[in-house]
Design an enzyme around this catalytic site. Structure first.
Site, PDB file in Angstrom:
ATOM      1  N   ARG A 158      -7.427  -2.893   9.810  1.00 20.04           N
ATOM      2  CA  ARG A 158      -6.508  -3.814  10.471  1.00 20.04           C
ATOM      3  C   ARG A 158      -7.138  -4.429  11.726  1.00 20.04           C
ATOM      4  O   ARG A 158      -6.823  -5.566  12.094  1.00 20.04           O
ATOM      5  CB  ARG A 158      -5.190  -3.118  10.789  1.00 20.04           C
ATOM      6  CG  ARG A 158      -4.515  -2.590   9.531  1.00 20.04           C
ATOM      7  CD  ARG A 158      -3.029  -2.402   9.668  1.00 20.04           C
ATOM      8  NE  ARG A 158      -2.510  -1.619   8.543  1.00 20.04           N
ATOM      9  CZ  ARG A 158      -2.242  -2.116   7.340  1.00 20.04           C
ATOM     10  NH1 ARG A 158      -2.474  -3.388   7.089  1.00 20.04           N
ATOM     11  NH2 ARG A 158      -1.784  -1.331   6.382  1.00 20.04           N
ATOM     12  N   LYS A 213       0.821  -1.210   0.000  1.00 20.39           N
ATOM     13  CA  LYS A 213       0.000   0.000   0.000  1.00 20.39           C
ATOM     14  C   LYS A 213       0.857   1.262   0.000  1.00 20.39           C
ATOM     15  O   LYS A 213       0.614   2.200  -0.758  1.00 20.39           O
ATOM     16  CB  LYS A 213      -0.951  -0.005   1.207  1.00 20.39           C
ATOM     17  CG  LYS A 213      -1.965   1.140   1.212  1.00 20.39           C
ATOM     18  CD  LYS A 213      -3.231   0.759   1.963  1.00 20.39           C
ATOM     19  CE  LYS A 213      -3.048   0.704   3.454  1.00 20.39           C
ATOM     20  NZ  LYS A 213      -3.317   2.001   4.103  1.00 20.39           N
ATOM     21  N   SER A 214       1.882   1.281   0.851  1.00 28.30           N
ATOM     22  CA  SER A 214       2.741   2.464   0.924  1.00 28.30           C
ATOM     23  C   SER A 214       3.417   2.749  -0.409  1.00 28.30           C
ATOM     24  O   SER A 214       3.494   3.900  -0.864  1.00 28.30           O
ATOM     25  CB  SER A 214       3.806   2.276   2.011  1.00 28.30           C
ATOM     26  OG  SER A 214       3.236   2.170   3.285  1.00 28.30           O
ATOM     27  N   ARG A 246      -8.931  11.907  12.747  1.00 25.39           N
ATOM     28  CA  ARG A 246      -7.490  11.784  12.934  1.00 25.39           C
ATOM     29  C   ARG A 246      -6.804  13.135  12.827  1.00 25.39           C
ATOM     30  O   ARG A 246      -7.035  13.892  11.885  1.00 25.39           O
ATOM     31  CB  ARG A 246      -6.903  10.812  11.908  1.00 25.39           C
ATOM     32  CG  ARG A 246      -7.459   9.410  12.035  1.00 25.39           C
ATOM     33  CD  ARG A 246      -7.015   8.507  10.911  1.00 25.39           C
ATOM     34  NE  ARG A 246      -5.576   8.269  10.933  1.00 25.39           N
ATOM     35  CZ  ARG A 246      -4.932   7.535  10.042  1.00 25.39           C
ATOM     36  NH1 ARG A 246      -5.590   6.983   9.040  1.00 25.39           N
ATOM     37  NH2 ARG A 246      -3.638   7.355  10.129  1.00 25.39           N
ATOM     38  N   LYS A 249      -4.121   6.216  14.741  1.00 22.30           N
ATOM     39  CA  LYS A 249      -4.281   5.517  13.467  1.00 22.30           C
ATOM     40  C   LYS A 249      -5.754   5.591  13.051  1.00 22.30           C
ATOM     41  O   LYS A 249      -6.508   6.439  13.523  1.00 22.30           O
ATOM     42  CB  LYS A 249      -3.788   4.069  13.604  1.00 22.30           C
ATOM     43  CG  LYS A 249      -2.264   3.950  13.687  1.00 22.30           C
ATOM     44  CD  LYS A 249      -1.637   4.290  12.350  1.00 22.30           C
ATOM     45  CE  LYS A 249      -0.149   4.045  12.304  1.00 22.30           C
ATOM     46  NZ  LYS A 249       0.407   4.285  10.955  1.00 22.30           N
ATOM     47  N   ARG A 282       2.811   5.957  -3.369  1.00 20.72           N
ATOM     48  CA  ARG A 282       3.938   6.762  -3.834  1.00 20.72           C
ATOM     49  C   ARG A 282       4.160   6.599  -5.332  1.00 20.72           C
ATOM     50  O   ARG A 282       4.510   7.564  -6.024  1.00 20.72           O
ATOM     51  CB  ARG A 282       5.194   6.392  -3.039  1.00 20.72           C
ATOM     52  CG  ARG A 282       5.130   6.897  -1.577  1.00 20.72           C
ATOM     53  CD  ARG A 282       6.095   6.144  -0.665  1.00 20.72           C
ATOM     54  NE  ARG A 282       6.153   6.727   0.670  1.00 20.72           N
ATOM     55  CZ  ARG A 282       5.263   6.505   1.629  1.00 20.72           C
ATOM     56  NH1 ARG A 282       4.210   5.727   1.395  1.00 20.72           N
ATOM     57  NH2 ARG A 282       5.409   7.069   2.820  1.00 20.72           N
ATOM     58  N   ASP A 285       2.071  -0.741  11.910  1.00 24.69           N
ATOM     59  CA  ASP A 285       0.769  -1.170  11.398  1.00 24.69           C
ATOM     60  C   ASP A 285       0.433  -2.608  11.781  1.00 24.69           C
ATOM     61  O   ASP A 285      -0.717  -3.036  11.617  1.00 24.69           O
ATOM     62  CB  ASP A 285       0.722  -1.038   9.870  1.00 24.69           C
ATOM     63  CG  ASP A 285       0.598   0.413   9.430  1.00 24.69           C
ATOM     64  OD1 ASP A 285       0.064   1.228  10.205  1.00 24.69           O
ATOM     65  OD2 ASP A 285       1.035   0.724   8.308  1.00 24.69           O
TER      66      ASP A 285
END
Length: 449
Positions: free
Chosen positions: A406, A32-33, A133, A357, A37, A330
């Site tokens: 999660r 995902k990260s 958040r 989170k 990007r 995570d």
């Protein structure tokens, strides 16, 4: 501040029951990260980039939609390859509507960095979870660079950001270990004259640095007396790239734990990213006695990758080293499930970041585990958990996911070793990062039927 309100989605309750060992191969979704990007940097390159293995979860699709809204052309081919025609650094266009980030904190914080040094104004909105958040940790350095940011009370979404061109280069020391804040400042620095520097006292995941350098940014990383110093020269010209996104280690985490705690399990996880800033859970599980081997080590898209083989093994409680936290932040929810099945008391602290989170993951997991009969002590920065010694967990309760993907997946894994079903109140958030999670779970169980 006027903005559109995202439409609510009806909850999707899911009941999980123990169904025997898990066996077979798992093809992971793209990281995902790295997917976030890849879309952003390709959108800032001059020319066409090609992305294979992109995670097609809701969070990443929110990033794609936002980059389209600011001028990039992004299309998915029938074979699953994504083509991106970028606008160049400095070429972002004024979005016509608010940018709906859904549940994605990564999209929001990194895109705030991009917009901060462009002469445009963008309004960021999100779902109820994202809107709760705090964004102050990103607002502070971007304001120092000249961005004008009007946020909702508490530094939350909805939020309006007016970029400044030319922005002001800064040298910013991260007050907390956060790859998102680091990346936001570096991305703002892409279109800022001179050198922008970020100093991180505690190393965090380095996907931005690796990929920016791959796209041709002038970026250096060196060790200083106060930590790692990442410097980027602004007014960059990024070159288009062909990118292969490796498998997401945060998604692999659920199968690593499930394979470890469900008797008779034997799972091979293909193409997992082994970036050393992302392998904290793997280290901790091995410290607890997990039987996990890595094979076929290789490099994919500039990232180390391997296949992971996990077999059921008894786990022993440990005190989790606090300095591992940034490399597994995570994965704490699923670690808590592993701890619930271990022999002895596991102490996992040093993870203050879990409080901000998608949910307060410390409080949410403490409540969920307590509901299913696990003895838990909550700390300000983690949990202490008394394990079952390998015996089945009591289960027999409904747990709240708090709109957190999660949490939902972690409690689904807990259900695999519970004496009575565990009902998750809403599994919809799983689609943000792992749309095929439940389908994969069913396939692993069916392989032994």
């Amino acid at each position: 501040m006027s903005h559109a309100t995202p439409l609510p989605v009806s909850p999707l309750p899911v009941s999980i029951v123990a169904r025997g060992p898990l066996r077979g191969d798992v093809t992971l979704p793209g990281d995902k990260s790295i997917s976030h990007r890849a879309l952003m940097f390709a959108s800032l390159a001059v020319g066409r980039s090609r992305i294979e293995g992109l995670l097609e979860g809701e969070d990443v699709l929110a990033t794609a939609a936002a980059m389209r809204a600011m001028g990039a052309t992004i299309e998915r081919d029938s074979d699953g390859v994504w083509q991106v025609d970028g606008v160049g650094v400095g070429g972002l266009l004024q979005p016509v509507q608010a940018l709906d980030m859904g549940n994605s904190g990564t999209s929001t914080r990194l895109l705030m960095g991009l917009v901060a040094s462009h002469p445009i104004t963008a309004t960021f909105i999100g779902d109820a979870s994202l809107s709760s958040r705090p964004m102050g940790r990103v607002i502070e350095p971007l304001t120092q660079m000249g961005a004008d940011i009007t946020a909702s009370p508490g530094g939350r979404l909805p939020l309006m950001l007016r970029g400044l061109t030319p922005a002001v280069p800064v040298e910013y020391t991260l007050p907390v270990a956060s790859a998102q804040v680091k990346s936001a400042v570096l991305l703002a620095g892409l279109n800022t004259p001179g050198i922008t520097r970020v100093i991180e006292p505690v190393p965090t995941r380095d996907h931005s640095e690796r990929m920016l350098a791959g796209f041709g940014a002038e970026l250096t990383v060196e060790e200083g007396p106060d930590g790692r110093i990442i410097s980027i020269r602004g007014e960059a010209e990024l070159q288009p790239q062909d990118i292969q996104v490796p498998g997401d280690p945060s998604s692999a985490a659920f199968w690593l734990v499930a394979g470890s705690i469900v008797p008779g399990s034997h799972i091979t996880i293909r193409n997992a990213c082994m970036n050393p800033t992302r392998t904290g859970l793997l280290q901790v599980l091995r410290m607890m006695g997990a039987d996990i081997t890595d094979t076929s080590a290789r490099t994919v898209g500039g990232e180390p990758v391997a296949d992971l083989v996990v077999r059921h093994a008894p786990l022993t409680a440990i005190e989790v080293p606090a300095d591992i936290a940034p490399s597994m932040i995570d994965e704490y929810p699923i670690l808590f499930v592993a701890a619930a099945c271990a022999t002895g008391r596991t102490v996992a602290r040093g993870a203050h970041e879990l409080r901000v989170k998608e949910s307060d993951r410390i409080a949410t997991m403490a409540a969920a585990l307590t509901a299913i009969g696990v003895s838990v002590t909550e700390h300000d920065d983690g949990l202490s958990i008394d394990g079952s010694g390998g015996a089945r967990l009591p289960g027999g309760a409904q747990v709240a996911s708090k709109l957190d993907h999660r949490i939902a997946m972690s409690m689904a894994v807990a259900g695999l070793v519970a004496r009575a079903p565990i009902c998750i109140d809403d599994a919809n958030p799983v689609a943000t990062s792992y749309p095929a999670f439940f389908e994969t779970l069913d396939a692993l169980v069916r392989a032994t039927d």
